[in-house]
Motif scaffolding. Structure first.
Motif, PDB file in Angstrom:
ATOM      1  N   ASP A  28     -18.492  36.499 -33.494  1.00 52.67           N
ATOM      2  CA  ASP A  28     -18.514  38.014 -33.916  1.00 52.67           C
ATOM      3  C   ASP A  28     -19.212  38.983 -33.646  1.00 52.67           C
ATOM      4  O   ASP A  28     -18.792  40.310 -33.434  1.00 52.67           O
ATOM      5  CB  ASP A  28     -18.298  37.844 -35.833  1.00 52.67           C
ATOM      6  N   MET A  29     -20.650  38.882 -33.894  1.00 48.53           N
ATOM      7  CA  MET A  29     -21.485  39.865 -33.521  1.00 48.53           C
ATOM      8  C   MET A  29     -22.168  40.205 -32.290  1.00 48.53           C
ATOM      9  O   MET A  29     -22.869  41.091 -32.086  1.00 48.53           O
ATOM     10  CB  MET A  29     -22.665  39.670 -34.597  1.00 48.53           C
ATOM     11  N   GLY A  30     -22.042  39.153 -31.386  1.00 51.59           N
ATOM     12  CA  GLY A  30     -22.294  39.179 -30.001  1.00 51.59           C
ATOM     13  C   GLY A  30     -23.678  38.906 -30.057  1.00 51.59           C
ATOM     14  O   GLY A  30     -24.193  37.582 -29.252  1.00 51.59           O
ATOM     15  N   HIS A  31     -24.786  39.775 -30.524  1.00 51.64           N
ATOM     16  CA  HIS A  31     -26.305  39.373 -30.172  1.00 51.64           C
ATOM     17  C   HIS A  31     -26.709  39.414 -31.476  1.00 51.64           C
ATOM     18  O   HIS A  31     -26.930  40.491 -32.212  1.00 51.64           O
ATOM     19  CB  HIS A  31     -26.873  40.334 -29.058  1.00 51.64           C
ATOM     20  N   VAL A  32     -27.493  38.257 -31.968  1.00 56.32           N
ATOM     21  CA  VAL A  32     -28.127  38.313 -33.453  1.00 56.32           C
ATOM     22  C   VAL A  32     -29.578  37.556 -33.168  1.00 56.32           C
ATOM     23  O   VAL A  32     -29.715  36.630 -32.594  1.00 56.32           O
ATOM     24  CB  VAL A  32     -27.224  37.377 -34.251  1.00 56.32           C
ATOM     25  N   SER A  33     -30.551  38.245 -34.125  1.00 54.61           N
ATOM     26  CA  SER A  33     -31.902  37.581 -34.160  1.00 54.61           C
ATOM     27  C   SER A  33     -31.655  36.515 -35.254  1.00 54.61           C
ATOM     28  O   SER A  33     -30.809  36.403 -36.116  1.00 54.61           O
ATOM     29  CB  SER A  33     -32.672  38.728 -34.524  1.00 54.61           C
ATOM     30  N   MET A  60     -28.431  23.844 -29.137  1.00 59.09           N
ATOM     31  CA  MET A  60     -27.516  24.751 -28.670  1.00 59.09           C
ATOM     32  C   MET A  60     -28.063  25.343 -27.199  1.00 59.09           C
ATOM     33  O   MET A  60     -27.263  25.422 -26.384  1.00 59.09           O
ATOM     34  CB  MET A  60     -26.827  25.666 -29.534  1.00 59.09           C
ATOM     35  N   MET A  61     -29.382  25.681 -27.311  1.00 61.53           N
ATOM     36  CA  MET A  61     -29.889  26.363 -25.945  1.00 61.53           C
ATOM     37  C   MET A  61     -30.270  25.358 -24.850  1.00 61.53           C
ATOM     38  O   MET A  61     -29.858  25.498 -23.902  1.00 61.53           O
ATOM     39  CB  MET A  61     -31.078  26.980 -26.423  1.00 61.53           C
ATOM     40  N   GLU A  62     -30.577  24.035 -25.442  1.00 62.64           N
ATOM     41  CA  GLU A  62     -30.837  23.206 -24.615  1.00 62.64           C
ATOM     42  C   GLU A  62     -29.724  22.672 -23.742  1.00 62.64           C
ATOM     43  O   GLU A  62     -29.912  22.479 -22.328  1.00 62.64           O
ATOM     44  CB  GLU A  62     -31.424  21.870 -25.109  1.00 62.64           C
ATOM     45  N   VAL A  63     -28.557  22.727 -24.311  1.00 63.87           N
ATOM     46  CA  VAL A  63     -27.431  22.195 -23.684  1.00 63.87           C
ATOM     47  C   VAL A  63     -26.598  23.486 -23.095  1.00 63.87           C
ATOM     48  O   VAL A  63     -25.377  23.354 -22.538  1.00 63.87           O
ATOM     49  CB  VAL A  63     -26.342  21.546 -24.508  1.00 63.87           C
ATOM     50  N   ASN A  64     -27.313  24.626 -22.850  1.00 65.96           N
ATOM     51  CA  ASN A  64     -26.727  26.004 -22.409  1.00 65.96           C
ATOM     52  C   ASN A  64     -25.548  26.316 -23.023  1.00 65.96           C
ATOM     53  O   ASN A  64     -24.379  26.960 -22.308  1.00 65.96           O
ATOM     54  CB  ASN A  64     -26.313  25.860 -20.818  1.00 65.96           C
ATOM     55  N   LEU A  65     -25.385  26.247 -24.448  1.00 66.47           N
ATOM     56  CA  LEU A  65     -24.174  26.839 -24.966  1.00 66.47           C
ATOM     57  C   LEU A  65     -24.664  28.337 -25.557  1.00 66.47           C
ATOM     58  O   LEU A  65     -23.674  29.222 -25.470  1.00 66.47           O
ATOM     59  CB  LEU A  65     -24.002  25.840 -26.283  1.00 66.47           C
ATOM     60  N   LEU A  66     -25.948  28.396 -26.070  1.00 67.84           N
ATOM     61  CA  LEU A  66     -26.369  29.657 -26.320  1.00 67.84           C
ATOM     62  C   LEU A  66     -27.531  30.035 -25.296  1.00 67.84           C
ATOM     63  O   LEU A  66     -28.229  29.250 -24.635  1.00 67.84           O
ATOM     64  CB  LEU A  66     -27.204  29.328 -27.725  1.00 67.84           C
ATOM     65  N   LYS A  67     -27.690  31.510 -25.728  1.00 65.55           N
ATOM     66  CA  LYS A  67     -28.821  32.027 -24.576  1.00 65.55           C
ATOM     67  C   LYS A  67     -29.665  32.961 -25.322  1.00 65.55           C
ATOM     68  O   LYS A  67     -29.077  33.591 -26.157  1.00 65.55           O
ATOM     69  CB  LYS A  67     -28.097  32.676 -23.446  1.00 65.55           C
ATOM     70  N   GLU A  68     -30.935  33.155 -25.338  1.00 63.36           N
ATOM     71  CA  GLU A  68     -31.814  33.724 -25.921  1.00 63.36           C
ATOM     72  C   GLU A  68     -31.976  35.053 -24.861  1.00 63.36           C
ATOM     73  O   GLU A  68     -32.061  34.893 -23.573  1.00 63.36           O
ATOM     74  CB  GLU A  68     -33.127  33.074 -25.782  1.00 63.36           C
ATOM     75  N   VAL A  69     -31.952  36.295 -25.827  1.00 58.82           N
ATOM     76  CA  VAL A  69     -32.236  37.521 -24.755  1.00 58.82           C
ATOM     77  C   VAL A  69     -33.364  38.096 -25.466  1.00 58.82           C
ATOM     78  O   VAL A  69     -33.589  38.149 -26.627  1.00 58.82           O
ATOM     79  CB  VAL A  69     -30.967  38.458 -25.128  1.00 58.82           C
ATOM     80  N   TYR A  78     -30.010  36.015 -30.079  1.00 58.30           N
ATOM     81  CA  TYR A  78     -29.219  34.815 -29.427  1.00 58.30           C
ATOM     82  C   TYR A  78     -27.769  35.347 -29.347  1.00 58.30           C
ATOM     83  O   TYR A  78     -27.266  36.106 -29.875  1.00 58.30           O
ATOM     84  CB  TYR A  78     -29.252  33.735 -30.033  1.00 58.30           C
ATOM     85  N   GLU A  79     -27.009  34.693 -28.273  1.00 56.35           N
ATOM     86  CA  GLU A  79     -25.663  34.991 -27.889  1.00 56.35           C
ATOM     87  C   GLU A  79     -25.153  33.612 -27.283  1.00 56.35           C
ATOM     88  O   GLU A  79     -25.851  32.710 -26.819  1.00 56.35           O
ATOM     89  CB  GLU A  79     -25.528  36.070 -26.707  1.00 56.35           C
ATOM     90  N   ASP A 119     -38.255  35.046 -15.009  1.00 56.59           N
ATOM     91  CA  ASP A 119     -37.424  34.417 -15.664  1.00 56.59           C
ATOM     92  C   ASP A 119     -35.974  35.105 -15.887  1.00 56.59           C
ATOM     93  O   ASP A 119     -36.064  36.446 -15.967  1.00 56.59           O
ATOM     94  CB  ASP A 119     -37.790  33.875 -16.916  1.00 56.59           C
ATOM     95  N   ASP A 120     -34.999  34.454 -16.107  1.00 60.17           N
ATOM     96  CA  ASP A 120     -33.544  35.222 -15.972  1.00 60.17           C
ATOM     97  C   ASP A 120     -33.243  35.879 -17.246  1.00 60.17           C
ATOM     98  O   ASP A 120     -32.460  36.655 -17.222  1.00 60.17           O
ATOM     99  CB  ASP A 120     -32.349  34.390 -15.812  1.00 60.17           C
ATOM    100  N   ASN A 121     -34.195  35.940 -18.194  1.00 57.06           N
ATOM    101  CA  ASN A 121     -34.047  36.733 -19.431  1.00 57.06           C
ATOM    102  C   ASN A 121     -34.827  37.978 -19.193  1.00 57.06           C
ATOM    103  O   ASN A 121     -34.728  38.935 -20.382  1.00 57.06           O
ATOM    104  CB  ASN A 121     -34.430  35.947 -20.799  1.00 57.06           C
TER     105      ASN A 121
END
Ligand SMILES: [Zn+2]
Ligand SMILES: [Zn+2]
Length: 137
Positions: A28-33, A60-69, A78-79, A119-121
Motif C-alpha cells: 500500500d505504501m511503497g517504501h516504509v522504514s 524476505m530480503m534473503e529470498v529477494n522478495l523485499l529490497k532495502e533502499v 523497504y519495498e 552496491d546496487d542500492n
C-alpha cells in the motif's frame, strides 16, 4: 489487492499472518522504514516486537522478495522487489519516490571510470519535489 500468500509461497517462505501484514503495508505504501512499519503493524499484531519484525524483513530480503533502499542521511526503507527502478527523495518533505528510469548504465560508467564498486542500492537522487517547490507544504 495482491495475493501475498502466493507471493510468499513462490519464494518458499512460510506463510504467516504477520508476513502477509508486512507485505500488505509495503504494497500500500511503497517504501516504509522499520519504525513506520512497526507503528502500523502493531495495530494488528500488538504483541510483535521490532526484533521479530526485523527478522521477518531479513528473511524476505534473503529470498529477494523485499529490497532495502538506503536513503542518504536517513533511515533505510523497504519495498517489495519489482522492476528495476531508481529512487529520488525530497529533502524538504522526505518523500521517497520511484523513478522508472534505470540508472544502471550510468552507475556502470562511473564505476568503470573511477574504479569504485557500487552496491546496487547506492543511488538515490535527492532534491526538492514539485509540491515543495511551489511552497504549498
Ligand atoms: Zn517535497
Ligand atoms: Zn522503489
Amino acid at each position: 489487492m495482491k495475493n501475498y500468500e502466493l507471493l510468499l509461497r513462490e519464494h518458499n517462505l512460510k506463510v504467516t499472518p504477520q508476513r502477509i501484514g508486512i507485505l500488505s503495508v509495503l504494497g500500500d505504501m511503497g517504501h516504509v522504514s522499520i519504525e513506520e512499519l512497526f507503528t502500523i503493524i502493531r495495530k494488528d499484531f500488538y504483541s510483535i516486537s521490532i526484533a521479530t519484525l526485523y527478522k521477518n524483513i531479513s528473511f524476505m530480503m534473503e529470498v529477494n522478495l523485499l529490497k532495502e533502499v538506503k536513503v542518504p542521511n536517513g533511515k533505510s526503507k523497504y519495498e517489495i522487489l519489482k522492476d528495476e527502478h531508481s529512487h529520488m527523495i525530497c529533502k524538504k518533505c522526505e518523500k521517497l519516490e520511484d523513478v522508472k528510469v534505470c540508472l544502471d548504465s550510468i552507475v556502470k560508467n562511473i564505476s568503470e571510470k573511477s574504479g569504485y564498486m557500487f552496491d546496487d542500492n547506492s543511488l538515490v537522487l535527492s532534491g526538492i519535489c514539485p509540491t515543495c517547490q511551489k511552497g504549498t507544504v
